[in-house]
Design an enzyme around this catalytic site. Structure first.
Site, mmCIF file in Angstrom:
data_model
loop_
_atom_site.group_PDB
_atom_site.id
_atom_site.type_symbol
_atom_site.label_atom_id
_atom_site.label_comp_id
_atom_site.label_asym_id
_atom_site.label_seq_id
_atom_site.Cartn_x
_atom_site.Cartn_y
_atom_site.Cartn_z
ATOM 1 N N LEU A 116 62.778 -41.228 -19.394
ATOM 2 C CA LEU A 116 63.384 -42.401 -19.083
ATOM 3 C C LEU A 116 64.945 -42.262 -19.625
ATOM 4 O O LEU A 116 64.930 -41.757 -20.701
ATOM 5 C CB LEU A 116 62.765 -43.637 -19.593
ATOM 6 C CG LEU A 116 61.310 -43.984 -18.554
ATOM 7 C CD1 LEU A 116 60.848 -45.358 -19.321
ATOM 8 C CD2 LEU A 116 61.619 -44.221 -17.121
ATOM 9 N N LYS A 121 60.760 -44.835 -32.966
ATOM 10 C CA LYS A 121 61.481 -44.960 -31.624
ATOM 11 C C LYS A 121 62.793 -46.285 -31.763
ATOM 12 O O LYS A 121 63.829 -46.111 -31.308
ATOM 13 C CB LYS A 121 60.658 -45.090 -30.408
ATOM 14 C CG LYS A 121 59.872 -44.198 -29.894
ATOM 15 C CD LYS A 121 58.995 -44.161 -28.995
ATOM 16 C CE LYS A 121 58.215 -42.823 -28.615
ATOM 17 N NZ LYS A 121 57.052 -43.074 -27.599
#
Length: 811
Positions: A610, A679
């Site tokens: 993504l 993340k």
């Protein structure tokens, strides 16, 4: 009339000479021709070696002579049919004279330039005689000694031409000569006393040019073993191609800088008479080759890129030079008197320094002499002792039309800089036909290929990959690369090659590119690997547009990124450890990436394929500010909690997630929340916030027993043992009509990760499978966030994200 010159490789053996005679026969059908030949391949070197050997041991010299005789008698046997006895007798006579000279050297223990000239002349005397008599048997041909036509001064090894007498001799001879073909030896000449002299390096080319100019020839053809002057050395630049047309001046520039198919003085007699010169290939005679003329047809503004190695820079500098005339004169006078050739000159406008390039072999002598010349100024600290830098090369971009095009020097230096080619000095003449730069010798191959790609190739950029990690993600990446290779070249003008490949055990390298159809077999048969060996091998390859690709989740691999970036080797990684390491290390890697112009891309660190990080960068770079991030960032955890219910076991769902490639090799990294914490940390840092991993609060849902396990077997056993705990977590959410989602949040500079109950009206509720979702709340998106949603785990999508980052490195 035309003059054809054939070099040593063209007349190296009988088969080659037959090709030469075929070319000569075809050329003679339309006009008279003069054919100038060199000695048979390498013969001159062997003759001179024999002379040197004769000083020490006449037996060794005789053995060398026998090898020379063997070649020449073999050619006589192969080519001479009707007059073999006569020709053999003359060849024997010439070799007897040569043996007498060797014996004289041995007896007198003296080897003068006069003797060396006489010895080296035998190569052309023999070759021209044998080739001429082979031609005479089939064609209207004759033989003529060049020593009877070309006259020089008394310098024996690099004689100066007496053009007045030489031109008259040549004109008189060819006026009386009725034969269609005249075969002459190149390189050799004589002085007023009738003694043999030679014309030095490139002498056969020079002889041919003298004949062409004296006879006002229609064309001078130089026949060699390549199809013209190339855009670069084809042995170094595989994509190099022959230049169709080039001017005299451009040819001279390229010849001065190492284009060995032509020797610069060759051009001078032809240039004065404006006689076209054509470089042709004996072994591909139908190829047009390169035409050198006064007014070539327009082509590329850059005609060629050339270089030569083994150069040293001699620098004289100091404040005492400023405003004081005579320093340059003394410098060049000192070098000239010592017969040291200067091949490069540059001087700062401040007069603070002057820099010259000389051959490495002359560097120490130059340093010693110059320190002596300027000893007074050095002692008085007016200037520094001479500085010498060795192991350098000069690279030159040549083109007569460069002066009419802006930005060429910028393109040259920009492309070299992007590939970490350090430029030590620059020189450009006012005519702008040549831009020269001194670089490290070790960078010469990379520099030539970089510049050739910049100026000559169809803007197809070559990307050289060094890939470590060939597990799920790595294997899929290589498969995608093989599948898309033609598409990349056709549509994106990219030629992506894998040069190096490694796993934890083996590594394999191929500078021409690893065949991705059988990479597994090649890797299995490769050499033992280590991170250090793989890096050193990558650095030694020293290829332009190099990218290190990390498909692992390995801490040690993440710690070598800095080494690659400092070599201007880009880094593309799906390994989150580096960007989630200590803040100082993260900032260091980003800073080094900018400093060395080496891409550092890690899109797959968050959201697999993504475009999350790329979108975030675009927001920040365009002036937006991030206030809040809400996200489900673990495809593996989303898969687990989307499939876990009262009819399944937590153990089985986690095992399924790992089997399908959604988790890290160690699934505890995902389930403990460490992976998600990394993340959200990366997103916070990319948003401009300084956070450490320890600043992120984690709400763990795993039992303490599971967290303390040290291997996968024990971890899965703990999951099975604590099934009731996981069922209770599910029941609590289900009773509230909520779904379990592992959520990461960043708000006002603080971040947390943990399992949450998500109600039906929340954007996260319907997140299916292994999908990820990120909500960015910014100045521009304060109420309705910017949402990115899609598959966030899996080998294929992660591999595609790495692929996309590699393409980004070319921008």
């Amino acid at each position: 009339m035309k003059v054809l010159k054939f070099g040593g490789s063209s007349v190296a053996n009988s088969e080659n000479i037959k090709k030469v005679l075929s070319i000569v026969e075809k050329a003679s059908k339309s006009t008279k021709i003069a054919v100038v030949v060199s000695a048979f391949g390498k013969t001159t070197n062997k003759l001179l070696a024999g002379a040197t050997e004769a000083l020490e041991d006449i037996t060794t010299a005789k053995e060398t002579l026998e090898t020379i005789k063997e070649l020449h008698y073999r050619v006589v046997d192969d080519l001479i049919l009707k007059n073999k006895k006569e020709v053999s007798k003359e060849v024997t006579c010439l070799f007897d004279r040569l043996l007498s000279i060797y014996e004289g050297i041995f007896l007198l223990q003296e080897l003068s330039n006069k003797t060396l000239a006489k010895v080296s002349s035998f190569g052309e005397r023999l070759s021209s005689y044998i080739i001429a008599y082979s031609a005479i048997e089939k064609l209207d041909a004759t033989h003529q000694e060049s020593r009877d036509l070309i006259f020089t001064n008394n310098i024996f090894l690099n004689a100066q031409i007496n053009f007045e007498k030489t031109n008259k001799n040549i004109t008189d001879f060819f006026t009386k000569n009725s034969h269609q073909i005249t075969i002459l030896g190149g390189f050799i000449s004589s002085n007023a006393n009738g003694e043999t002299t030679t014309l030095g390096r490139g002498g056969s080319d020079f002889s041919a040019a003298i004949y062409a100019a004296s006879l006002d020839a229609d064309e001078l053809q130089i026949w060699t073993d390549v199809s013209g002057m190339y855009t670069a050395n084809p042995r170094v630049v595989k994509q190099a191609f022959p230049i169709p047309e080039i001017s005299y001046e451009e040819a001279m520039e390229l010849s001065h800088f190492g284009a060995k198919v032509l020797y610069p003085p060759t051009i001078q007699p032809s240039l004065r008479k404006e006689i076209p010169i054509r470089i042709k290939n004996t072994f591909d005679p139908e190829n047009n080759g390169t035409l050198i003329s006064k007014n070539p047809k327009n082509g590329n503004e850059v005609k060629g890129i050339s270089h030569f190695e083994d150069i040293s820079l001699i620098t004289l500098e100091g404040g005492g030079m400023i405003g004081i005339p005579g320093f340059s004169k003394r410098l060049f006078e000192t070098l000239s008197q010592a017969k040291i050739n200067v091949v490069f000159i540059t001087q700062a406008s401040s007069e603070h320094s002057i820099c010259v390039g000389v051959y490495d072999s002359d560097a120490n002598k130059a340093k010693e002499l110059l320190n002596e010349t300027f000893s007074i100024e050095i002692d008085r600290k007016k200037i520094k002792p001479v500085i010498v830098e060795n192991d350098l090369a000069i690279i030159a971009v040549v083109g007569e039309s460069m002066k009419n095009h802006q930005g060429l020097s910028g393109q040259m230096f920009s492309s070299l800089g992007k590939n970490n080619v350090n430029i030590r000095a620059i020189a450009q003449g006012s005519t702008e036909k040549n831009i020269s730069a001194v670089i490290n010798k070790s960078d010469a191959k990379k520099a030539l290929n970089t510049l050739h790609e910049q100026f000559f190739e169809e803007k197809i950029k070559q990307i050289n990959l060094f890939v470590t990690g060939v597990g799920n993600v790595g294997e899929r990446f290589l498969a995608q690369l093989e599948q898309q290779k033609k598409h990349l070249k056709k549509n994106l003008k990219l030629n992506v090659r894998v040069i190096g490949l490694s796993n934890s055990r083996k590594m394999v390298f191929n500078e021409k590119g690893i065949d991705l159809k059988n990479w597994k077999e090649l890797l299995e048969n490769g050499e033992q690997t280590s991170l250090e060996k793989f890096f050193n091998k990558t650095k030694e390859c020293n290829l332009r547009n190099s990218v290190f690709v990390d498909n692992t989740a390995n801490q040690a691999v993440s710690e070598v990124y800095e080494n690659y970036l400092r070599q201007s080797i880009g880094v593309v990684t799906c390994n989150k450890i580096a960007c989630a390491s200590l803040l100082d290390n993260y900032k260091t890697l980003k800073a080094i990436s900018r400093r060395y112009n080496a891409p550092f891309l890690f899109e797959t660190n968050v959201g697999a394929g993504l475009p999350i990080i790329d979108t975030l960068k675009n927001l920040i770079n365009s002036g937006d500010s991030v206030h809040k991030i809400q996200a489900v960032l673990s495809g593996s955890l989303n898969f687990v909690f989307n499939n876990f219910n009262e009819n399944t076991t937590f153990h089985d769902i986690v095992a399924q997630a790992q089997k399908e490639g959604y988790t890290e090799p160690d699934p505890k990294i995902d389930l403990s929340g460490v992976d998600v914490a990394r993340k959200i940390l990366i997103l916070a840092r990319e948003s401009g916030y300084d956070l450490e991993l320890s600043d992120i609060s984690k709400n763990a849902f795993l039992p303490e027993e599971s967290l303390k396990t040290t291997n996968n077997k024990d971890f899965y056993a703990s999951l099975a043992k604590n099934e009731a705990h996981f069922q209770q977590i599910f029941k609590e959410a289900n009773d509230k009509n909520c779904r379990l989602k592992y959520v990461a949040e960043f708000v006002d500079g603080k971040a947390n990760v943990g399992l949450q109950h998500i109600p039906a009206d929340h954007p996260f509720y319907n997140l299916e499978g292994s999908d990820n979702i990120v909500l960015f709340f910014t100045d521009r998106y304060p109420e309705n966030p910017l949402i990115i949603k899609g598959a966030g785990a899996g080998a294929d999508v992660t591999a595609s994200g790495i692929f996309a980052d590699i393409i980004r490195t070319t921008k």
